[in-house]
Scaffold this motif. Sequence first.
Motif: not given
Length: 316
Positions: A99-111
């Motif tokens: 889920a974090e990976l899906v969310r981060s794709r929209a943001a352009g990178g992982l926090a």
Amino acid sequence: MSFLSSRRRKPRLAPELDDGDLGRLLKSLRATTRSGTFGTTDLCVAQLSRLFEQDPDDWDRRAHRMSVLADYLSDSHLPSAWATREPGNASALVLSAWAELVRSRAAGGLADASGTAKQCLRALEIDPRDPAPWVVLLGIARLERYVQSDVFGAWNEILARDRWHREAYLSMLAHLSPEEAGSRVQVLDFIDSIRPRMPANAPCAAVELTAQVMQYNAALARGGVDALVARNHWTNPQAVESLQRAHHTWPQPAFFHHAKKLADLNLLAYALMAADRRQQAAPVFEAIGTAVTAWPWNSTGDPLAAFEHARNRAGL
């Protein structure tokens, strides 16, 4: 046709496809969202836990459920809450990371790429056989633009656990595409290297046709002359052969057994209609029934409207 039967025939977006247990869980999660009781974490966690206790060694079904729930819950606290409550539950850890990976794709990178990767590694300590943590690690390596050895290292770990893992092949296809880190030549080389060995009904059988649709959609997206001549894509020999192989076998009721078979049939229907092969598309639409996938129908707008329009053009 009666009013009730026409209602039953109405297409709908169905990310769960024909997975009844997953569909019931999504319906329950939607109900709690609408009622404002999504904070009832105990109930939701219990439902998630029960779902993943079913068929724990069916890696294909497990990946389907993980991917759908990760998409649906990417903006929710629920996956991380489950992982916090049950740190020894591999399913909870993988879903949280996915889920974090899906969310981060929209943001352009992982926090916190390291923290997300650590959840996957912890899941592997609990169950080293499971390819799902490596699927997420592959996604992290792609998103963060890690070196190729990391990307292919994760890919090889998945194949060692599940030779024809659908999510892994589609992930590598995206990685090798011109839109990400590769080229059209690399995509062709990838397809050519896997096609001779891949069983015709493997869970990843749609990777070749997916590559064709990606190339066709890229031409449409460029607009101008490229969009005007995009239909010609379906006259090149490789595209013709790919469609020929698929339309003869995929719609047969006993041909596919994997969890996302209806997604592959949606892909085939879209491709046949793009190639204006309406007669061949009709039985594919019949096999699909009403379970519509967002992609690839959303490439030109509303997926349900596009699906219904295409189905009508096919004479259904």
